[in-house]
Write a protein that holds these residues in place. Sequence first.
Motif, PDB file in Angstrom:
ATOM      1  N   ARG A 338       0.235 -31.350 -12.138  1.00  0.00           N
ATOM      2  CA  ARG A 338      -0.003 -29.922 -11.962  1.00  0.00           C
ATOM      3  C   ARG A 338      -1.096 -29.458 -12.904  1.00  0.00           C
ATOM      4  O   ARG A 338      -1.802 -28.501 -12.654  1.00  0.00           O
ATOM      5  CB  ARG A 338       1.266 -29.123 -12.284  1.00  0.00           C
TER       6      ARG A 338
ATOM      7  N   SER B  47     -15.320 -27.834 -11.271  1.00  0.00           N
ATOM      8  CA  SER B  47     -14.552 -29.072 -11.438  1.00  0.00           C
ATOM      9  C   SER B  47     -13.538 -29.228 -10.321  1.00  0.00           C
ATOM     10  O   SER B  47     -13.293 -30.334  -9.839  1.00  0.00           O
ATOM     11  CB  SER B  47     -13.833 -29.076 -12.787  1.00  0.00           C
ATOM     12  N   THR B  48     -12.948 -28.108  -9.912  1.00  0.00           N
ATOM     13  CA  THR B  48     -11.936 -28.189  -8.862  1.00  0.00           C
ATOM     14  C   THR B  48     -12.532 -28.741  -7.571  1.00  0.00           C
ATOM     15  O   THR B  48     -11.951 -29.616  -6.931  1.00  0.00           O
ATOM     16  CB  THR B  48     -11.338 -26.790  -8.620  1.00  0.00           C
ATOM     17  N   GLN B 404      -3.828 -25.254 -17.926  1.00  0.00           N
ATOM     18  CA  GLN B 404      -4.235 -24.822 -16.591  1.00  0.00           C
ATOM     19  C   GLN B 404      -5.499 -23.970 -16.617  1.00  0.00           C
ATOM     20  O   GLN B 404      -5.979 -23.553 -15.574  1.00  0.00           O
ATOM     21  CB  GLN B 404      -3.105 -24.037 -15.926  1.00  0.00           C
TER      22      GLN B 404
HETATM   23  N1  LIG Z   1      -4.335 -27.889 -12.705  1.00  0.00           N
HETATM   24  C1  LIG Z   1      -4.518 -26.558 -12.632  1.00  0.00           C
HETATM   25  N2  LIG Z   1      -3.464 -25.729 -12.553  1.00  0.00           N
HETATM   26  C2  LIG Z   1      -3.641 -24.397 -12.466  1.00  0.00           C
HETATM   27  N3  LIG Z   1      -4.834 -23.788 -12.474  1.00  0.00           N
HETATM   28  C3  LIG Z   1      -5.939 -24.562 -12.555  1.00  0.00           C
HETATM   29  C4  LIG Z   1      -5.832 -25.978 -12.649  1.00  0.00           C
HETATM   30  N4  LIG Z   1      -7.081 -26.498 -12.714  1.00  0.00           N
HETATM   31  C5  LIG Z   1      -7.923 -25.438 -12.675  1.00  0.00           C
HETATM   32  N5  LIG Z   1      -7.244 -24.273 -12.574  1.00  0.00           N
HETATM   33  C6  LIG Z   1      -7.826 -22.929 -12.468  1.00  0.00           C
HETATM   34  O1  LIG Z   1      -8.795 -22.936 -11.446  1.00  0.00           O
HETATM   35  C7  LIG Z   1      -9.944 -22.190 -11.820  1.00  0.00           C
HETATM   36  C8  LIG Z   1     -11.187 -23.044 -11.675  1.00  0.00           C
HETATM   37  O2  LIG Z   1     -11.189 -24.055 -12.698  1.00  0.00           O
HETATM   38  P1  LIG Z   1     -12.286 -25.197 -12.803  1.00  0.00           P
HETATM   39  O3  LIG Z   1     -11.791 -26.180 -13.802  1.00  0.00           O
HETATM   40  O4  LIG Z   1     -12.651 -25.691 -11.463  1.00  0.00           O
HETATM   41  O5  LIG Z   1     -13.522 -24.387 -13.422  1.00  0.00           O
HETATM   42  P2  LIG Z   1     -14.969 -24.912 -13.822  1.00  0.00           P
HETATM   43  O6  LIG Z   1     -15.936 -24.206 -12.956  1.00  0.00           O
HETATM   44  O7  LIG Z   1     -15.020 -26.378 -13.846  1.00  0.00           O
HETATM   45  O8  LIG Z   1     -15.084 -24.297 -15.290  1.00  0.00           O
HETATM   46  P3  LIG Z   1     -15.660 -24.955 -16.676  1.00  0.00           P
HETATM   47  O9  LIG Z   1     -17.125 -24.707 -16.686  1.00  0.00           O
HETATM   48  O10 LIG Z   1     -15.003 -24.121 -17.732  1.00  0.00           O
HETATM   49  O11 LIG Z   1     -15.277 -26.378 -16.715  1.00  0.00           O
HETATM   50  C9  LIG Z   1      -9.687 -21.676 -13.225  1.00  0.00           C
HETATM   51  O12 LIG Z   1      -9.271 -20.343 -13.138  1.00  0.00           O
HETATM   52  C10 LIG Z   1      -8.572 -22.546 -13.737  1.00  0.00           C
HETATM   53  O13 LIG Z   1      -7.753 -21.814 -14.625  1.00  0.00           O
END
Ligand SMILES: Nc1ncnc2c1ncn2[C@@H]1O[C@H](COP(=O)(O)OP(=O)(O)OP(=O)(O)O)[C@@H](O)[C@H]1O
Lengths: 342, 500
Positions: A338, B47-48, B404
Amino acid sequence: MSAPLTDPAALREPLWLRLGGQLRNLAPFVTLIALVVLFSLLSPSFATVGNVSNILQQVSITAIIAVGLTYVILCAEIDLSVASVANAAGILLAFFTLQDASVNIANIPLPGPLAMLLALAGALALGAVTAFGVTWIGIPSFIMTLAMLQIGNGIGALLVRGQIAYNVPDLVVALGSGSIGPVPWIVLVAALVLLVGHLVLTYTRFGRYVYMVGGNREAAEHSGVAVKAVVAGVMMISALCSGIAGMLGVAYFGSAQQNQFDNYLLDAISAVVVGGTSLFGGQGGIGNTIVGVLVLGVLNNGLDHIRMDSFLKILIRGLVLLMALVINVYAQRLRSMRRGVG
Amino acid sequence: MPTDPPLLELRGVSKRFAGVTALDNVDFSLGRGEIHGLVGENGAGKSTLMKIIAGVHSEYEGEMRLDGHPVRLRTPRDARDAGIGMVHQELSIVPALSVAENVMLGRQPLNRLGVISWRRMRDQARAQLRELGIEVDPAAPAGSLPLGLQQMIELARVLLSGARILILDEPTSALSPPEVEKLFALLERLRASGRSVVFISHFLDDVLRISDNVTVFRNGRRVGASPARSISKAWLIERMIGGGHERLEESYTDARTLPPRPSTPAVLEAEGLGVAGLFDGASLRVHAGEVLGIYGFMGSGQLELARALSGKLKLDHGTVRVDGREARLRRGTPGAKRAGIAFVPESRRAMLFAPQPVYRNISISILERINRLLLRPRLEREIAGGHVRRLGVRPARVDLPVGQLSGGNQQKVALARWLTHLPRVLLLSEPTRGMDVGAKDDVVRIVRALRAEGIGIVVVSSEPETVLSLADRILVMRRGVLAREFAGEAVGKDRLLEAA
Ligand SMILES: Nc1ncnc2c1ncn2[C@@H]1O[C@H](COP(=O)(O)OP(=O)(O)OP(=O)(O)O)[C@@H](O)[C@H]1O
Ligand SMILES: [Mg+2]
């Protein structure tokens, strides 16, 4: 700028993941209920007031030891010396109590309260040695407490030299084997230890540090937490709980002798793990341990009530522990799923 | 006229985590032999999306096509079999294994008996690392190397795995400029051989330089996409944050005129610090209300110097004084904390308690100040809530497990920890690593506000921009020695690099 990134639909995380997050707490609880229902149906003598009191009495010593172990395991350490420290404390108590002439040991009779204090001090001293070895010298707790297991046994053996001592102070006799109305004193003592253990863990700074150190030791260190002191603290708490359990146990069994606590090491570790406290540290608590202790107690007692072959019983207990381990590790994995990797 | 389908195409992809929409109906496509830059604020969803492509997240809405065929990758293994390799934002190297084992992880060469052939493994690893221009002993444990080299090793593992789609999530955050050059040269060679690369970075100049096309994300949506040739940094920033960006470029800068030396008393005085094999003879002083920057390439010893000052790393010799009193660093981090030294390390993993809620991550270092015997969670939440709002952590919820949050937001939480009760000396190691332009600007403002409170601040970094935008005085560390000081003069990135 803090526009809420929430919408109701988003809360609809798949059910299995949501429940999965609670797996650690749910599984032991469901197991407990299932066991109680099962045994109640199979045996009419199981669900009686007398038997409930019986079960509680049977698990009290395990519960007291398990409180200390919960602290240790939450801190991502282990203590294999609990049973032997308990044994040493019990024997010390008898050693400082006047024995019948038939018991031929060079004991030093002292007033009851002093004997109790010395027995507890002995347990704490053993805990202090463990704490010193684990923190200052840096011996992994698994190995260090293995050594202490031997040392505790050795001290006990030297003091009673293979004999059996029957006398302990009156107060201990009352607490260990007496009862107030229908309630055995030992159950009340166990409940008190559990309660104090829970309160310290949940509401004090030390308790918070235990979780943080177990969750991420490096981060705790970077936050200025005195990690070594916390680890030393949990080892001492474990020894203290073992000491209390050891003294009460001698009264409960009616005698002090070598190796009489040997089963409690496995029972206490099983109880903590079955209850769902993470083997990796940082998650779980006394609530989990209570459930774990009861699962084991009900299983033990219930199997007797349905006249289970006592050899098969050993195997069944092993299987239950294995199942708990699987759930424990699986719950950890769900958690990190998760959380995502990045 | 029928055109070839793109190599990789995603249509209408949405992904939700409990309570958070990370991606909202996103399209994305990647062509053969293309380097595709991906930028966006912290938490934008970069990243997601990449984790979906790499099979880490298998539950999502929308469609993914490879070579025009719909696919559903369920595990990272599926992705690897489909020719997709990803370097994650957080280092995932196995510290105890050797360099060679790390590089060859998952594709160890076997001999005729089906047993791993160590000699071939070492030779191959050495040859592959050489392609990236690095010379290291393949038998050394990977964890013993400086962070920059570890990152290069992780990159090597994926880049040279033969994957045709390479996803690099902030690969340069721990690299020195020469290392970045080597990486880019390799990426260009890979592109020439028909591989495709997704390159995520907060260094917009780098993104514009290396990419063919750039996509911008904001709040889980795609808000812009263009060939890199036809856009500017300002265009990117505007789309990332949506207006009001003029201020940003001003505070996060790569050239500055430093103020003259302050006349305030010294808060931190360090004399002849040394740790065998890492750095030696390091003396420095930090004045009240001053930010001292220490710059050096990855592995020059500046991160270790900060760690030693924090009590985490035992000093072999030297003394440290805070406000004239000797700090008992032998006692480790608690000793340093008592002396008034606070430390924010470069690695978030070493700083945060991932499963614990945000507020506990913030309150951990002030527990002894806000309570006597019993904890006061309500107060903890209140204090944390204030910081979370002030630092713009998103989502602004103090009960969310910190694991998260997105990388940049985690960094803010780590910083928030020391803002309630100010230390005398604040050591910041790579404080802006992994942060988006807006968040970097926030850090600059936070640090300036702290400086105004009269504490001494040390910023240690291998990013010239970080040091240049934060520091009042700059020391350059080269191979474990403080080699040069810049004070009261104009400096730019070029002069810093030259000195390093
Ligand atoms: N495993 C998880 N569980 C819950 N929420 C998550 C999870 N992974 C990411 N999120 C949420 O999803 C959103 C997108 O996160 P992500 O990691 O994709 O951002 P990012 O663009 O890579 O940012 P950064 O530049 O800070 O790495 C954020 O609001 C984050 O809190
Ligand atoms: Mg990211």
